[in-house]
Design a protein around this motif. Sequence first.
Motif, PDB file in Angstrom:
ATOM      1  N   THR A  36       9.650 -92.794 -24.877  1.00  0.00           N
ATOM      2  CA  THR A  36       9.275 -91.956 -23.790  1.00  0.00           C
ATOM      3  C   THR A  36       8.043 -92.569 -22.936  1.00  0.00           C
ATOM      4  OG1 THR A  36      10.120 -89.969 -24.887  1.00  0.00           O
ATOM      5  CG2 THR A  36       8.458 -89.449 -23.042  1.00  0.00           C
ATOM      6  N   ARG A  37       7.102 -93.142 -24.048  1.00  0.00           N
ATOM      7  CA  ARG A  37       5.978 -93.721 -23.512  1.00  0.00           C
ATOM      8  C   ARG A  37       6.066 -94.826 -22.710  1.00  0.00           C
ATOM      9  NH1 ARG A  37       0.977 -92.339 -25.862  1.00  0.00           N
ATOM     10  NH2 ARG A  37       0.960 -90.870 -27.924  1.00  0.00           N
ATOM     11  N   GLN A  38       7.023 -95.741 -23.334  1.00  0.00           N
ATOM     12  CA  GLN A  38       7.252 -97.065 -22.428  1.00  0.00           C
ATOM     13  C   GLN A  38       8.177 -96.932 -21.448  1.00  0.00           C
ATOM     14  OE1 GLN A  38       8.953 -99.210 -26.111  1.00  0.00           O
ATOM     15  NE2 GLN A  38       7.025 -99.015 -27.120  1.00  0.00           N
ATOM     16  N   THR A  39       9.089 -96.160 -21.301  1.00  0.00           N
ATOM     17  CA  THR A  39      10.065 -95.979 -20.242  1.00  0.00           C
ATOM     18  C   THR A  39       9.553 -95.504 -19.195  1.00  0.00           C
ATOM     19  OG1 THR A  39      11.789 -95.898 -21.730  1.00  0.00           O
ATOM     20  CG2 THR A  39      12.141 -95.265 -19.522  1.00  0.00           C
ATOM     21  N   LEU A  40       8.548 -94.448 -19.237  1.00  0.00           N
ATOM     22  CA  LEU A  40       7.937 -93.648 -18.288  1.00  0.00           C
ATOM     23  C   LEU A  40       6.741 -94.226 -17.946  1.00  0.00           C
ATOM     24  CD1 LEU A  40       9.433 -90.158 -19.018  1.00  0.00           C
ATOM     25  CD2 LEU A  40      10.488 -91.880 -17.438  1.00  0.00           C
ATOM     26  N   GLY A  41       5.898 -94.878 -18.782  1.00  0.00           N
ATOM     27  CA  GLY A  41       4.596 -95.101 -18.648  1.00  0.00           C
ATOM     28  C   GLY A  41       3.597 -93.819 -18.962  1.00  0.00           C
ATOM     29  N   TRP A  42       4.362 -92.979 -19.568  1.00  0.00           N
ATOM     30  CA  TRP A  42       3.711 -91.519 -19.893  1.00  0.00           C
ATOM     31  C   TRP A  42       3.025 -91.250 -21.108  1.00  0.00           C
ATOM     32  CZ3 TRP A  42       4.512 -87.566 -23.695  1.00  0.00           C
ATOM     33  CH2 TRP A  42       4.061 -86.290 -23.295  1.00  0.00           C
ATOM     34  N   VAL A  43       1.738 -90.658 -20.893  1.00  0.00           N
ATOM     35  CA  VAL A  43       1.026 -90.384 -22.061  1.00  0.00           C
ATOM     36  C   VAL A  43       0.544 -88.699 -22.022  1.00  0.00           C
ATOM     37  CG1 VAL A  43      -1.424 -90.936 -23.133  1.00  0.00           C
ATOM     38  CG2 VAL A  43      -0.293 -92.449 -21.852  1.00  0.00           C
ATOM     39  N   PRO A  44       0.864 -88.165 -23.338  1.00  0.00           N
ATOM     40  CA  PRO A  44       0.434 -86.762 -23.182  1.00  0.00           C
ATOM     41  C   PRO A  44      -0.967 -86.463 -22.557  1.00  0.00           C
ATOM     42  CG  PRO A  44       1.355 -87.333 -25.237  1.00  0.00           C
ATOM     43  CD  PRO A  44       0.987 -88.681 -24.476  1.00  0.00           C
ATOM     44  N   PRO A  45      -1.137 -85.763 -21.619  1.00  0.00           N
ATOM     45  CA  PRO A  45      -2.305 -85.658 -20.709  1.00  0.00           C
ATOM     46  C   PRO A  45      -3.246 -84.560 -21.510  1.00  0.00           C
ATOM     47  CG  PRO A  45      -0.681 -84.096 -19.710  1.00  0.00           C
ATOM     48  CD  PRO A  45      -0.065 -85.039 -20.692  1.00  0.00           C
ATOM     49  N   VAL A  46      -3.013 -83.959 -22.524  1.00  0.00           N
ATOM     50  CA  VAL A  46      -3.817 -82.666 -22.978  1.00  0.00           C
ATOM     51  C   VAL A  46      -3.864 -83.287 -24.842  1.00  0.00           C
ATOM     52  CG1 VAL A  46      -4.019 -80.336 -23.818  1.00  0.00           C
ATOM     53  CG2 VAL A  46      -3.086 -81.172 -21.359  1.00  0.00           C
ATOM     54  N   SER A  47      -4.917 -83.348 -25.075  1.00  0.00           N
ATOM     55  CA  SER A  47      -5.178 -83.237 -26.644  1.00  0.00           C
ATOM     56  C   SER A  47      -4.743 -82.181 -27.303  1.00  0.00           C
ATOM     57  CB  SER A  47      -6.748 -83.870 -26.977  1.00  0.00           C
ATOM     58  OG  SER A  47      -7.501 -82.735 -26.690  1.00  0.00           O
ATOM     59  N   VAL A  48      -4.505 -82.366 -28.899  1.00  0.00           N
ATOM     60  CA  VAL A  48      -4.409 -81.295 -29.580  1.00  0.00           C
ATOM     61  C   VAL A  48      -5.176 -80.288 -29.745  1.00  0.00           C
ATOM     62  CG1 VAL A  48      -3.760 -80.639 -31.893  1.00  0.00           C
ATOM     63  CG2 VAL A  48      -2.647 -82.849 -30.996  1.00  0.00           C
ATOM     64  N   ASP A  49      -6.724 -80.692 -29.870  1.00  0.00           N
ATOM     65  CA  ASP A  49      -7.478 -79.656 -30.042  1.00  0.00           C
ATOM     66  C   ASP A  49      -7.899 -78.801 -28.723  1.00  0.00           C
ATOM     67  OD1 ASP A  49      -8.207 -79.959 -32.846  1.00  0.00           O
ATOM     68  OD2 ASP A  49      -9.280 -82.168 -32.261  1.00  0.00           O
ATOM     69  N   SER A  50      -7.761 -79.557 -27.470  1.00  0.00           N
ATOM     70  CA  SER A  50      -7.952 -78.886 -26.355  1.00  0.00           C
ATOM     71  C   SER A  50      -6.780 -77.800 -26.073  1.00  0.00           C
ATOM     72  CB  SER A  50      -7.920 -79.949 -25.377  1.00  0.00           C
ATOM     73  OG  SER A  50      -7.964 -79.139 -23.921  1.00  0.00           O
ATOM     74  N   ALA A  51      -5.557 -78.040 -26.577  1.00  0.00           N
ATOM     75  CA  ALA A  51      -4.364 -77.142 -26.222  1.00  0.00           C
ATOM     76  C   ALA A  51      -4.410 -76.218 -27.291  1.00  0.00           C
ATOM     77  CB  ALA A  51      -3.012 -77.847 -26.670  1.00  0.00           C
ATOM     78  N   LEU A  52      -4.967 -76.208 -28.382  1.00  0.00           N
ATOM     79  CA  LEU A  52      -5.135 -75.488 -29.490  1.00  0.00           C
ATOM     80  C   LEU A  52      -6.164 -74.254 -29.016  1.00  0.00           C
ATOM     81  CD1 LEU A  52      -4.960 -77.171 -32.919  1.00  0.00           C
ATOM     82  CD2 LEU A  52      -3.273 -75.801 -31.961  1.00  0.00           C
ATOM     83  N   ARG A  53      -7.198 -74.828 -28.334  1.00  0.00           N
ATOM     84  CA  ARG A  53      -8.357 -74.048 -27.950  1.00  0.00           C
ATOM     85  C   ARG A  53      -7.944 -73.050 -26.807  1.00  0.00           C
ATOM     86  NH1 ARG A  53     -12.839 -71.674 -29.437  1.00  0.00           N
ATOM     87  NH2 ARG A  53     -13.571 -73.680 -30.289  1.00  0.00           N
ATOM     88  N   LYS A  54      -7.115 -73.793 -25.943  1.00  0.00           N
ATOM     89  CA  LYS A  54      -6.398 -72.906 -24.742  1.00  0.00           C
ATOM     90  C   LYS A  54      -5.589 -71.911 -25.324  1.00  0.00           C
ATOM     91  CE  LYS A  54      -4.162 -73.600 -20.182  1.00  0.00           C
ATOM     92  NZ  LYS A  54      -3.606 -74.723 -19.457  1.00  0.00           N
ATOM     93  N   THR A  55      -4.768 -72.068 -26.486  1.00  0.00           N
ATOM     94  CA  THR A  55      -3.924 -71.382 -26.807  1.00  0.00           C
ATOM     95  C   THR A  55      -4.761 -70.139 -27.640  1.00  0.00           C
ATOM     96  OG1 THR A  55      -2.292 -73.175 -27.409  1.00  0.00           O
ATOM     97  CG2 THR A  55      -1.834 -71.053 -28.468  1.00  0.00           C
ATOM     98  N   ALA A  56      -5.756 -70.466 -28.457  1.00  0.00           N
ATOM     99  CA  ALA A  56      -6.507 -69.567 -29.052  1.00  0.00           C
ATOM    100  C   ALA A  56      -7.182 -68.602 -28.100  1.00  0.00           C
ATOM    101  CB  ALA A  56      -7.484 -70.109 -29.952  1.00  0.00           C
ATOM    102  N   ASP A  57      -7.907 -69.252 -26.906  1.00  0.00           N
ATOM    103  CA  ASP A  57      -8.312 -68.200 -25.962  1.00  0.00           C
ATOM    104  C   ASP A  57      -7.517 -67.287 -25.545  1.00  0.00           C
ATOM    105  OD1 ASP A  57     -10.910 -69.775 -26.435  1.00  0.00           O
ATOM    106  OD2 ASP A  57     -10.690 -71.018 -24.598  1.00  0.00           O
ATOM    107  N   HIS A  58      -6.208 -67.618 -24.965  1.00  0.00           N
ATOM    108  CA  HIS A  58      -5.428 -66.869 -24.614  1.00  0.00           C
ATOM    109  C   HIS A  58      -5.020 -65.644 -25.496  1.00  0.00           C
ATOM    110  CE1 HIS A  58      -1.547 -64.934 -23.302  1.00  0.00           C
ATOM    111  NE2 HIS A  58      -1.995 -65.254 -21.992  1.00  0.00           N
ATOM    112  N   PHE A  59      -4.898 -66.021 -26.746  1.00  0.00           N
ATOM    113  CA  PHE A  59      -4.648 -65.104 -27.745  1.00  0.00           C
ATOM    114  C   PHE A  59      -5.593 -64.028 -28.006  1.00  0.00           C
ATOM    115  CE2 PHE A  59      -5.000 -63.995 -32.385  1.00  0.00           C
ATOM    116  CZ  PHE A  59      -4.113 -63.259 -32.589  1.00  0.00           C
ATOM    117  N   LEU A  60      -6.775 -64.537 -28.222  1.00  0.00           N
ATOM    118  CA  LEU A  60      -8.163 -63.563 -28.329  1.00  0.00           C
ATOM    119  C   LEU A  60      -8.213 -62.794 -27.097  1.00  0.00           C
ATOM    120  CD1 LEU A  60     -10.598 -66.042 -29.879  1.00  0.00           C
ATOM    121  CD2 LEU A  60      -9.195 -64.257 -31.125  1.00  0.00           C
ATOM    122  N   ALA A  61      -7.860 -63.069 -25.913  1.00  0.00           N
ATOM    123  CA  ALA A  61      -7.986 -62.418 -24.795  1.00  0.00           C
ATOM    124  C   ALA A  61      -6.991 -61.188 -24.759  1.00  0.00           C
ATOM    125  CB  ALA A  61      -7.872 -62.884 -23.645  1.00  0.00           C
TER     126      ALA A  61
END
Length: 317
Positions: A290-315
Motif C-alpha cells: 500500500t505504501r509503495q504503490t500509492l506513496g501512502w503514509v497513515p496520516p494519523v498516529s496511534v496515540d492521536s487516534a486513541l485520544r480522539k476516540t477516547a474524547d468522543h467516548f467520554l463525551a
Amino acid sequence: MKVILTGSTGFVGSAVLAQLIAKHHDVVTVIRRAGGATTGHTQSYIVPNFAADSAFRTALTGREVVIHCAARAHVMQETTSDPLVEFRAVNVDATLALARQAIAAGVRRFVYISSIKVNGEGTEQGKPFKANDVPAPADPYGISKMEAEQGLMALAKESDMEVVIIRPVLVYGPGVKANFRSMMNWLNKGIPLPLGRIHNKRSLVALDNLVDLIVTCTQHTAAANQTFLVSDGEDLSTTELLTRMSKALDRPMRLLPVPAGLLQLGGKLLGKDAVMQRLCGSLQVDISHTRQTLGWVPPVSVDSALRKTADHFLATV
C-alpha cells in the motif's frame, strides 16, 4: 469527482461521506430507508433491500466512482440456520449486481471495502498477512467477502471499469462500538483486567487513516485493479493497547499480570476460545504494498487516534 457511496449511515461510510463533502466532491448516497443520516450536500436514493435484483441504475447515472461500504457485517451471535446464504445474498450477489450496473452506466472505478478476514483469522507473530497471500477465510463472512472480491476482479477483466479492493483490520475511532467500546468502558470504570502480560501483536486502523486511504484510492492511477491492506503501521499487543487507551482516557491502569497461557486455558474450559484468540492471538498485516504503490503514509498516529476516540467516548458516557 462524482461519487456514489453505499453504506453512508454506517461507522466507516458516514466518515467517508463527511470527508468527501469536506473535499467538495459531488456525492450521491444509496440508503435502505428514508430518514437515514444524510446531508443537504448529497442526493440520496432508497434501495430497500440490497440483493441480486436491486436496481441501482438511476443512482449510478453520471457517476464516476463507486465506493461500496454497505455489507452484511460479521455477526458475533449468528441465529440464521445457513449464515453463508445470507452473507452471499448481500455481500456477493448485491455487490456484483451493483458492479454490473456500474459498468453499464460507464463508471470508471469501483472501490470495494472488503475485510482482512479474507486473509484469515490470525497470524504467527512476525509473519504478517500480505495483499498477495492466498486467501484463507474461516467463516461465512470472510468467505462472502472473498467471493465478492473474486467476482469484482473478473468483471474488471471483462470491462473498462477499474476495481480497487481494500481490506481493513479492526477499525476504531470516534463512535466505535462492540468490543472496542466495551474495552473503553472497563478502563473508564477502573475495572481490574487480567491482561497485563499479553505479548501478542495486532494491527489496527484508525478510522481517519482508513478514510484517507479510501479517498486516495478513488483517484490514484496506480490503485487500479489492486488489493490493499491497511493499518496504522504500528502493531500493538493487547497489553500495550490497554495501557495507551488508559492514558488517552486519563484513567489509572489496572492490569493484572496473568499469563496468556492461563487465560487461554480458562477460555477453553469456559467455551470462550474465540474471545481468547482475539485477546491473546496475533493478527498483523504488512502494508508495504500500500505504501509503495500509492506513496501512502497513515496520516494519523496511534496515540492521536486513541485520544480522539477516547474524547468522543467520554463525551457520550
